[in-house]
Motif scaffolding. Structure first.
Motif, mmCIF file in Angstrom:
data_model
loop_
_atom_site.group_PDB
_atom_site.id
_atom_site.type_symbol
_atom_site.label_atom_id
_atom_site.label_comp_id
_atom_site.label_asym_id
_atom_site.label_seq_id
_atom_site.Cartn_x
_atom_site.Cartn_y
_atom_site.Cartn_z
ATOM 1 N N ALA A 109 -21.611 15.493 -7.202
ATOM 2 C CA ALA A 109 -20.597 16.467 -7.601
ATOM 3 C C ALA A 109 -20.742 17.537 -6.584
ATOM 4 C CB ALA A 109 -20.979 17.057 -8.868
ATOM 5 N N GLN A 110 -21.846 17.964 -5.769
ATOM 6 C CA GLN A 110 -22.110 19.091 -4.778
ATOM 7 C C GLN A 110 -21.771 18.663 -3.374
ATOM 8 O OE1 GLN A 110 -26.315 19.860 -5.443
ATOM 9 N NE2 GLN A 110 -25.897 20.428 -7.441
ATOM 10 N N GLY A 111 -21.260 17.303 -3.106
ATOM 11 C CA GLY A 111 -21.003 16.922 -1.973
ATOM 12 C C GLY A 111 -22.162 16.451 -1.072
ATOM 13 N N ILE A 112 -23.224 16.399 -1.627
ATOM 14 C CA ILE A 112 -24.578 15.705 -1.014
ATOM 15 C C ILE A 112 -25.000 14.293 -1.215
ATOM 16 C CG2 ILE A 112 -27.078 16.561 -0.736
ATOM 17 C CD1 ILE A 112 -26.478 18.937 -1.943
ATOM 18 N N GLU A 113 -25.084 13.422 -0.194
ATOM 19 C CA GLU A 113 -25.317 12.012 -0.583
ATOM 20 C C GLU A 113 -26.488 11.786 0.638
ATOM 21 O OE1 GLU A 113 -22.024 9.444 -1.890
ATOM 22 O OE2 GLU A 113 -21.270 10.492 -0.228
ATOM 23 N N PHE A 114 -27.228 11.013 0.027
ATOM 24 C CA PHE A 114 -28.432 10.414 0.961
ATOM 25 C C PHE A 114 -28.362 9.250 1.618
ATOM 26 C CE2 PHE A 114 -31.607 13.067 -1.796
ATOM 27 C CZ PHE A 114 -31.176 14.446 -1.033
#
Length: 293
Positions: A109-114
């Motif tokens: 949802a925050q646009g953060i992906e690992f």
């Protein structure tokens, strides 16, 4: 059950008559309730309880931090996992997987992906668990409308393997890296005979051996060398009759020594040699190369 803590309108931490703590859920179960009051069993929809006290505390902390829907979704995932993995899974999987899934959804949802640098290795060495991870991603997409990065299947797979081996995640990463390095050493050693079929049963058996070998190594539970004369003679016989594979096992031991600063027992070398002979035999069947003793 008596209320120990009101977590929210739908979740309570309770104590039963034996002093055991549980988490109970139900629509409106905690609305207007106070610590010390008894819980109406008719309103309880689900009870969560860990056998381990530390696990129970972590569960209580978790349900205070994540949406109940994420815990319920994780429970459904674990049911799907148990349907395909027929061995005991550590009860902490509910906590670790729910925590991971909820955090991954929040990050999305925050646009953060690992990215998972071990994704390829995880797919190769933990194929069943990886495909279960993909199934979990499908469940997240269906129920939450969230499309997580494909690498999340690899993260979920490690949580599953972790529950199978009763390890922690940092150790699980080490185990996977060790398997990766050992396979690289083995493939280089047998390079003149061709490439291994990583989808073959022989290779899968070899990886399973490496998985438990690595677990023993990191937990300092190496199979000790038996002083029995018969066992010593057997180890010497394997070293002579499977000279090439024993040499490969020694190369793996050197890799472990140089990278992880741990020593293999002679007993572990013998078991590794036997598995190397088996997996290399499969390679020869695939390439048509003549057997090597």
């Amino acid at each position: 059950m008596r209320i120990k803590k009101v977590i929210n309108n739908n979740i309570l931490c309770v104590i039963d008559e034996k002093g055991h703590e549980s988490i109970v859920t139900g629509r409106g179960l905690g609305f207007g309730r106070k610590v010390g009051e008894f819980v109406n069993p008719a309103g309880v929809e689900k009870i969560y309880r860990m056998e381990d006290k530390t696990g129970q505390r972590r569960l209580r902390e978790l349900v205070e931090q994540i949406p109940l829907e994420h815990l319920q979704l994780t429970e459904q995932m674990i049911e799907a996992i148990r349907a395909e993995i027929h061995q005991p899974l550590n009860e902490s999987l509910l906590i670790t997987l729910a925590d991971h899934v909820s955090f991954a959804i929040q990050r999305k949802a925050q646009g953060i992906e690992f990215k998972n640098p071990l994704a390829g290795s995880i797919l190769c060495y933990y194929t069943t668990e990886y495909h279960l991870g993909q199934k979990c991603l499908d469940m997240i997409r269906t129920q939450c409308g969230v499309q997580l990065n494909a690498d999340e299947a690899a993260f979920i797979a490690l949580h599953i393997v972790n529950a199978e081996l009763n390890t922690d995640m940092s150790e699980m990463y080490g185990i996977t890296r060790l398997i990766d390095g050992a396979v690289e050493v083995v493939e280089y050693f047998y390079r003149d005979q061709g490439a291994f079929d990583r989808e073959s049963l022989d290779f899968n058996r070899f990886v399973v051996h490496l998985r438990y070998f690595a677990q023993r190594l990191f937990q300092d539970k190496m199979i000790p060398d038996s002083p029995d004369e018969g066992d010593v003679a057997f180890r010497e016989m394997i070293a002579r009759s499977c000279a090439q594979h024993y040499k490969c096992a020694q190369c793996v031991a050197e890799y472990v020594r140089n990278t992880w600063h741990k020593e293999l027992s002679q007993e572990e070398l013998v078991y590794l040699t036997i598995h190397l002979k088996r997996v290399s035999a499969g390679l020869r069947r695939n390439t048509g190369t003549a057997p090597t003793p």
